[in-house]
Design a protein around this motif. Structure first.
Motif, PDB file in Angstrom:
ATOM      1  N   PRO A   1       0.811  -1.234   0.000  1.00 25.61           N
ATOM      2  CA  PRO A   1       0.000   0.000   0.000  1.00 25.61           C
ATOM      3  C   PRO A   1       0.840   1.278   0.000  1.00 25.61           C
ATOM      4  N   TRP A   2       2.128   1.166   0.301  1.00 21.60           N
ATOM      5  CA  TRP A   2       2.971   2.360   0.358  1.00 21.60           C
ATOM      6  C   TRP A   2       3.654   2.663  -0.982  1.00 21.60           C
ATOM      7  N   THR A   3       3.264   1.994  -2.030  1.00 21.31           N
ATOM      8  CA  THR A   3       3.883   2.218  -3.337  1.00 21.31           C
ATOM      9  C   THR A   3       3.011   3.144  -4.180  1.00 21.31           C
ATOM     10  N   VAL A   4       3.660   3.842  -5.076  1.00 19.01           N
ATOM     11  CA  VAL A   4       2.986   4.791  -5.974  1.00 19.01           C
ATOM     12  C   VAL A   4       3.379   4.438  -7.403  1.00 19.01           C
ATOM     13  N   ASP A   5       2.394   4.257  -8.264  1.00 19.51           N
ATOM     14  CA  ASP A   5       2.649   3.935  -9.665  1.00 19.51           C
ATOM     15  C   ASP A   5       2.682   5.235 -10.464  1.00 19.51           C
ATOM     16  N   ILE A   6       3.876   5.606 -10.938  1.00 10.63           N
ATOM     17  CA  ILE A   6       3.990   6.843 -11.714  1.00 10.63           C
ATOM     18  C   ILE A   6       4.071   6.574 -13.212  1.00 10.63           C
ATOM     19  N   SER A   7       4.125   5.300 -13.601  1.00  9.21           N
ATOM     20  CA  SER A   7       4.316   4.999 -15.018  1.00  9.21           C
ATOM     21  C   SER A   7       3.128   5.462 -15.856  1.00  9.21           C
ATOM     22  N   GLN A   8       1.904   5.229 -15.361  1.00  7.49           N
ATOM     23  CA  GLN A   8       0.739   5.628 -16.145  1.00  7.49           C
ATOM     24  C   GLN A   8       0.629   7.145 -16.287  1.00  7.49           C
ATOM     25  N   PRO A   9       0.746   7.917 -15.200  1.00 10.24           N
ATOM     26  CA  PRO A   9       0.706   9.377 -15.384  1.00 10.24           C
ATOM     27  C   PRO A   9       1.821   9.899 -16.286  1.00 10.24           C
ATOM     28  N   VAL A  10       3.007   9.318 -16.147  1.00  8.78           N
ATOM     29  CA  VAL A  10       4.111   9.772 -16.996  1.00  8.78           C
ATOM     30  C   VAL A  10       3.841   9.442 -18.457  1.00  8.78           C
ATOM     31  N   ASN A  11       3.316   8.261 -18.729  1.00 13.70           N
ATOM     32  CA  ASN A  11       3.011   7.899 -20.113  1.00 13.70           C
ATOM     33  C   ASN A  11       1.902   8.766 -20.683  1.00 13.70           C
ATOM     34  N   ARG A  12       0.910   9.118 -19.867  1.00  9.75           N
ATOM     35  CA  ARG A  12      -0.129  10.032 -20.352  1.00  9.75           C
ATOM     36  C   ARG A  12       0.455  11.412 -20.644  1.00  9.75           C
ATOM     37  N   ALA A  13       1.354  11.856 -19.762  1.00 12.77           N
ATOM     38  CA  ALA A  13       2.019  13.135 -20.031  1.00 12.77           C
ATOM     39  C   ALA A  13       2.852  13.049 -21.304  1.00 12.77           C
ATOM     40  N   MET A  14       3.481  11.897 -21.545  1.00 11.55           N
ATOM     41  CA  MET A  14       4.251  11.717 -22.765  1.00 11.55           C
ATOM     42  C   MET A  14       3.359  11.775 -23.996  1.00 11.55           C
ATOM     43  N   ASP A  15       2.182  11.160 -23.902  1.00 13.15           N
ATOM     44  CA  ASP A  15       1.252  11.216 -25.032  1.00 13.15           C
ATOM     45  C   ASP A  15       0.824  12.657 -25.310  1.00 13.15           C
ATOM     46  N   TRP A  16       0.558  13.406 -24.247  1.00 16.26           N
ATOM     47  CA  TRP A  16       0.192  14.816 -24.445  1.00 16.26           C
ATOM     48  C   TRP A  16       1.345  15.594 -25.052  1.00 16.26           C
ATOM     49  N   PHE A  17       2.537  15.332 -24.560  1.00 15.72           N
ATOM     50  CA  PHE A  17       3.710  16.036 -25.082  1.00 15.72           C
ATOM     51  C   PHE A  17       3.918  15.708 -26.555  1.00 15.72           C
ATOM     52  N   THR A  18       3.777  14.414 -26.889  1.00 13.61           N
ATOM     53  CA  THR A  18       3.968  14.016 -28.281  1.00 13.61           C
ATOM     54  C   THR A  18       2.940  14.675 -29.187  1.00 13.61           C
ATOM     55  N   GLY A  19       1.720  14.777 -28.696  1.00 18.63           N
ATOM     56  CA  GLY A  19       0.676  15.358 -29.526  1.00 18.63           C
ATOM     57  C   GLY A  19       0.740  16.863 -29.647  1.00 18.63           C
ATOM     58  N   HIS A  20       1.334  17.558 -28.678  1.00 18.67           N
ATOM     59  CA  HIS A  20       1.286  19.020 -28.674  1.00 18.67           C
ATOM     60  C   HIS A  20       2.645  19.694 -28.880  1.00 18.67           C
TER      61      HIS A  20
END
Length: 672
Positions: free
Chosen positions: A390-409
């Motif tokens: 429970p003390w872990t944080v998954d940052i891969s999905q938010p980072v990949n979504r940010a990457m998709d936004w960056f790639t598109g814009h």
């Protein structure tokens, strides 16, 4: 009464007329550089027409090639067949392999089974004690350590971090012992130092991949290859700096010890080694950082740990997952670098005025160890060994979504600017492709001759012979085109690195506030392992040769900036003041005073930039640089050792060419 006459003073003796000195016979050419080039020019006039008539095209002639891939593949097949039966493997290499597996496995089990709380607490207390229990520096270092380990757990990389630390711990211990012994021999024996220096120079210019390939041939894919490669890669800094510290010991102190009747062994233990403590600890710092860099790269041969997480993520262009594994590597690098640097800074400092003697010397270490054992035992009893899920944080999905936004814009389609990937495509089209095509279209003999000329200008006849032989050797082993492709990427990366590095270095040398701002950034960049540079360039430029060049520029830029600033700052202030009094402006002072006087440092920056760019361009094979980098990765992953080892030899030869053509000696720089 006769007048008294004063005798006239005697006239000085007349010197005989000196005959004019005979004029020295004019020798042509009078300039030493022209005298050095004349024999090479004569040889070129004779040999170039012959080469042009026999082999006029730019392609290396097949008649001058030798098949080395087939013998290497046969050697690999022989090793696979005889690995379990041949005496060399049974009585030496097998024991070495088993020791590697057992030692790393034992250390990994220890760190994992002890539990996350005792490990974290032990690291925090160790850092606090090294930084000083009563100093602000010690508290800050303990805070950095705590944050580093906690973030590793929060990102879900605790077990991978412990695997990396276990492999590093064994590698650093062995590398420090081997490097220290070699440095001890080099510091005490001139003959041994002469033998050791060229070996260390060659090991310095060899990219990391060159260490992996022959070990995979002997030990196969797994921990033994990774551990032994890391030991070999990380030992040279310890050896070089230990020898430097021992040779630089104060002559007065050594003479005093000798006059007091101390034996050779006593002088070594009581005078020479204590005087060399700072250099030895700096060597340990560099060994630790190089071991961390190699451990991450060695994931391609089965080292496991954080490097394997980054490698698997990069192979699928999963930037979020790669970042989640890359951040712990950066934090480990920062923690290890600051801890060893703090230990070096405290050498020679006294305990300081303090009424609490319990916090100094062996008492302080005993108190730290006691608190650590008690707290760790209590923590291990109350908390589970593994990092809580429970003390872990998954940052891969938010980072990949940010990457998709960056790639598109931002990566493409930005008005006027075009975006980062548009820049990468333009750089490939307008710089890398023409440079590669120009090199491959150039006659091979002309490139060999050019390497010889540059080597002669840089380091004399020895450098000329090495550069020419290495350039020809690339063609002989039949990897000419791929090597020129890699060379084009290295040249482009070096040019960009030097332009940015010299420009930023000049500004930082002239403006101290800029240097203060850049210093923490450069410190951080120089502690990052090579693999980490691949993550942002993939996000910005996608995979390809431009991404590899961008990573190489980022990797080499800090060293070029630092050396440039140091060289310009060491220029005699009297020379600057004299030019200022004559009315020289800032630009004139830089171009006509500082740059000429700092030429040796600038040439060192050029050499270091070339070596670092080449090393990173090869690592760029993971992100689509192709050429030799791809051949090495392919050979390691597919067990095609003939292809991989041939590419590794070509990398070493290309490194020798670039090093010998950019490493200015004293005679060529004009320094005394």
């Amino acid at each position: 009464m006769s007048a008294v006459t004063t005798p006239a003073p005697p006239s000085p003796p007349t010197e005989p007329a000196r005959k004019p000195a005979p004029r020295a016979a004019r020798s042509w050419p009078a300039h030493p550089l022209l005298r050095r080039l004349l024999p090479l020019a004569v040889a070129a006039v004779v040999l170039v027409p012959v080469a042009a008539a026999l082999w006029g095209s730019g392609v290396w002639p097949s008649a001058l090639t030798a098949d080395v891939k087939t013998p290497l593949d046969d050697a690999y097949a022989w090793v696979v067949r005889n690995r379990d039966t041949h005496p060399v493997f049974l009585y030496f290499l097998l024991h070495l392999s088993n020791w590697s597996d057992d030692s790393v496995g034992w250390m990994t089990d220890l760190l994992v089974n002890v539990g996350w709380f005792p490990v974290t607490l032990g690291a925090v207390l160790l850092s606090w004690r090294i930084g000083g229990l009563q100093s602000r520096r010690g508290v800050k270092l303990a805070g950095v350590t705590l944050a580093s380990f906690v973030v590793c757990g929060l990102l879900g990389m605790w077990e991978a971090t412990m695997e990396t630390l276990a492999l590093m711990a064994i590698a650093v211990i062995v590398s420090a012992v081997i490097g220290g012994l070699l440095g001890l021999g080099g510091g005490l024996s001139d003959r041994f130092q002469k033998i050791l220096r060229p070996v260390l120079d060659t090991m310095q210019i060899m990219p990391a991949f060159a260490y992996l390939l022959p070990l995979v041939l002997l030990f196969g894919i797994g921990v033994p290859s990774a551990l032994i490669a890391t030991i070999i890669y990380a030992a040279p800094p310890m050896a070089r700096l230990t020898a430097l510290g021992l040779r630089g010991a104060d002559a007065g102190v050594m003479e005093a010890a000798r006059s007091l009747g101390a034996s050779t062994r006593q002088r070594l233990l009581t005078a020479r080694l204590p005087l060399a403590r700072k250099e030895i600890l700096l060597g340990l710092n560099q060994t630790i950082m190089m071991a961390l860099s190699m451990v991450t790269i060695a994931s391609v041969v089965g080292a496991g740990g954080l490097g394997e997480e980054v490698f698997q993520a990069l192979s699928t262009v999963d930037v979020g997952r790669a970042l989640a594994a890359g951040i712990p590597i950066v934090l480990l690098a920062v923690w290890l670098d600051r801890t060893t640097a703090a230990a070096g800074d405290r050498l020679g400092e006294g305990p300081g005025p303090s009424p609490v003697r319990l916090l100094h010397g062996w008492r302080g270490w005993s108190l730290t160890a006691g608190v650590g054992v008690v707290a760790s035992t209590a923590g291990a009893a109350l908390l589970i060994e593994e990092w809580p899920e429970p003390w872990t944080v998954d940052i891969s999905q938010p980072v990949n979504r940010a990457m998709d936004w960056f790639t598109g814009h931002l990566a493409e389609g930005v008005p006027v600017l075009g975006g980062t990937r548009t820049w990468a495509d333009g750089f490939t089209t307008w710089v890398l492709d023409p440079l590669r095509d120009g090199l491959t279209a150039t006659p091979w003999w002309l490139l060999v001759l050019l390497a010889a000329v540059l080597g002669l200008l840089a380091g004399g006849w020895g450098a000329m012979a090495t550069a020419a032989a290495s350039m020809a050797g690339i063609g002989v082993i039949d990897v000419w085109d791929n090597s020129l492709d890699t060379l084009s990427q290295a040249i482009a990366g070096v040019v960009v690195t030097l332009l940015l590095g010299f420009l930023i270095g000049v500004v930082a040398a002239r403006m101290p506030v800029v240097e203060r701002v850049l210093r923490p950034l450069l410190d951080t960049m120089q502690t990052l392992p090579q693999f980490i540079y691949l993550i942002p360039v993939v996000a910005l430029f996608n995979v390809g040769r431009s991404a590899a060049v961008a990573a190489a520029v980022l990797y080499a830029l800090p060293a070029v900036i630092r050396i440039t600033v140091q060289g310009l700052r060491q220029v005699d202030p009297a020379a600057l003041e004299a030019s200022r009094s004559l009315g020289a402006g800032t630009f004139q002072q830089i171009c006509q005073v500082q740059v000429p006087l700092a030429r040796p440092a600038l040439m060192l920056a050029l050499n270091q930039g070339v070596v670092l760019v080449l090393a990173m361009v090869i690592i760029g094979g993971f992100v689509g640089s192709g050429a030799l980098g791809y051949d090495v990765v392919f050979g390691l992953q597919k067990s095609a050792l003939g292809t991989g080892l041939t590419a590794g030899v070509a990398i070493v030869l290309l490194g020798l060419v670039l090093d010998r053509t950019t490493q200015r000696t004293r005679s060529t720089t004009g320094t005394p």
